[in-house]
Design an enzyme around this catalytic site. Structure first.
Site, PDB file in Angstrom:
ATOM      1  CG  ASP A 238    -120.368-120.308  71.347  1.00 26.70           C
ATOM      2  OD1 ASP A 238    -120.724-119.134  71.211  1.00 26.70           O
ATOM      3  OD2 ASP A 238    -119.356-120.631  72.017  1.00 26.70           O
TER       4      ASP A 238
ATOM      5  CG  ASN B 112    -110.984-118.984  67.386  1.00 24.36           C
ATOM      6  OD1 ASN B 112    -111.477-119.959  67.940  1.00 24.36           O
ATOM      7  ND2 ASN B 112    -111.739-118.016  66.895  1.00 24.36           N
TER       8      ASN B 112
ATOM      9  CE1 TYR C 266    -110.684-109.399  67.061  1.00 28.06           C
ATOM     10  CE2 TYR C 266    -110.461-107.009  67.048  1.00 28.06           C
ATOM     11  CZ  TYR C 266    -111.252-108.139  66.969  1.00 28.06           C
ATOM     12  OH  TYR C 266    -112.599-108.015  66.790  1.00 28.06           O
TER      13      TYR C 266
ATOM     14  N   GLY D  78    -100.907-102.182  71.583  1.00 24.33           N
ATOM     15  CA  GLY D  78    -101.835-102.408  70.471  1.00 24.33           C
ATOM     16  C   GLY D  78    -103.000-101.442  70.397  1.00 24.33           C
TER      17      GLY D  78
END
Ligand code: UFG
Length: 341
Positions: free
Chosen positions: A33, A93, A142, A294
């Site tokens: 992480d 990411n 996303y 969204g």
């Protein structure tokens, strides 16, 4: 022999619950992480490697050092609203990061992969409940980022014999039943924690007129005008991952599969607030605000495929359970944001 599993994002909300369940089930677990959103102290008695999934060298070394046989990939940015305003972060990411991770896995001959996907890949479905065959047509970056990875997984299964399972989560909620492991996001944007934060504020003597709790839109075409979501308890979600992992080991042939994870029960934003008021005993104040970019009006799962093929069954069908367990956690771990208000 004990199997070694890498949990990326294991310091995050779902990843930390997953890590604990894997360990309880006898797996060797290594958490990887970068702590950009996670909390090191949520990783309980487990090796934590602080690193980024785009750091090929450190990731490769971690796979080798620990004899990793499968990767569970939770490390992702996961705020729908933020993805609309900062799409570059999401593609970097979630897409490039996962692409790099998969290629590092290939180089080190790790070919089992459980992927945290999302119902946000469906966008605004024409029919409900949503099955895995419902057309995927995301309405925010996303959702796009997660769908792109699902596509990569299908192509890598054919070309590189990757064995993967993408789990399309509906709305993860709740904390450990005994209040011992919780939910912490910074910033917190999720509905259930924010409603409980407001309950804590009022309980501590806060003025209801100062409420910051907003309902984002009450003009959706739903039963009370607010958005409908399917809330799945975090421990049920993690249990499904264990079933998925077992399937990867038991059926090693290359392939990419997808499963919805939800409880087939839609709850509106207003109903969440009402249930929290009932369970906490606090009349939780709120105000109306414009729609958040969204947000699809209604997302409710049909998770029959996960039940039939993975042999998974949720234990908690009612959002009340998630609220009770989250309340237990937040009442004893009052967030700084609430203390400061
Ligand atoms: N909401 C409010 N007020 C708030 C926060 C949320 O009205 O202060 C509403 C949202 O508009 C939405 C619902 O509550 O209608 C749930 O919002 P969350 O932010 O809690 O969750 P999302 O549905 O936006 O997103 C979550 C995860 C995603 C996942 C998605 C699947 O964050 O990673 O569920 O639906 F993909």
């Amino acid at each position: 022999m004990t199997k070694s599993i890498l949990v990326t994002g294991g310091a995050g909300y779902i990843g930390s619950h997953m890590t604990r369940m894997l360990k309880a089930d006898g797996y060797n677990v290594v958490v990887y992480d970068n702590l950009s959103r996670g909390n090191a102290d949520a990783v309980l008695d487990t090796t934590l490697v602080e690193g980024d999934i785009r750091d090929d060298a450190l990731l490769g070394k971690t796979l080798e050092d620990h004899g990793i046989e499968a990767v569970m990939h939770f490390a992702a940015l996961a705020y729908v609203g933020e993805s609309v305003t900062e799409p570059d972060m999401y593609y970097d990411n979630n897409v490039i990061g996962t692409f790099r991770l998969l290629n590092t896995m290939r180089r080190h001959h790790v070919n089992r992969f459980v992927f945290s996907s999302t119902c946000a890949t469906y966008g605004e479905p024409d029919t409900l409940p949503i099955t895995e065959d419902t057309r995927q047509n995301p309405i925010n970056p996303y959702g796009h980022s997660k769908l792109m990875v699902e596509q990569i997984l299908m192509d890598y299964a054919v070309a590189y014999q990757l064995r993967s399972i993408a789990l399309r989560y509906f709305n993860a909620a709740g904390c450990a039943e005994d209040g011992s492991l919780g939910e912490r996001h910074d910033p917190e944007t999720h509905l259930l924690p924010l409603v409980l934060f407001e309950a804590l504020r009022i309980k501590a003597g806060g003025d209801p007129a100062d409420t910051k709790l907003c309902i984002f839109g009450d003009d959706f075409d739903t039963r009370d005008g607010t958005c409908v979501r399917d809330y799945i308890h975090v421990t049920d979600l993690c249990r499904a991952h264990i079933h998925a992992l077992e399937r990867l080991f038991e059926t090693p042939e290359a392939g990419a599969e997808q499963f919805n994870l939800g409880v087939n029960r839609g709850v509106t934003v207003l109903e969440v607030i009402q249930a929290c008021s009932r369970i906490t005993g606090v009349d939780i104040p709120y105000k109306m605000a414009p729609r958040r970019a969204g947000d699809p009006p209604e997302l409710v799962s049909d998770a029959t495929k996960a039940m039939d093929i993975l042999g998974w069954q949720p234990r908690f069908h009612d959002i009340d359970n998630s609220i009770e367990h989250a309340w237990k956690w937040f009442s004893t771990h009052v967030p700084d944001a609430v203390k400061a208000s």
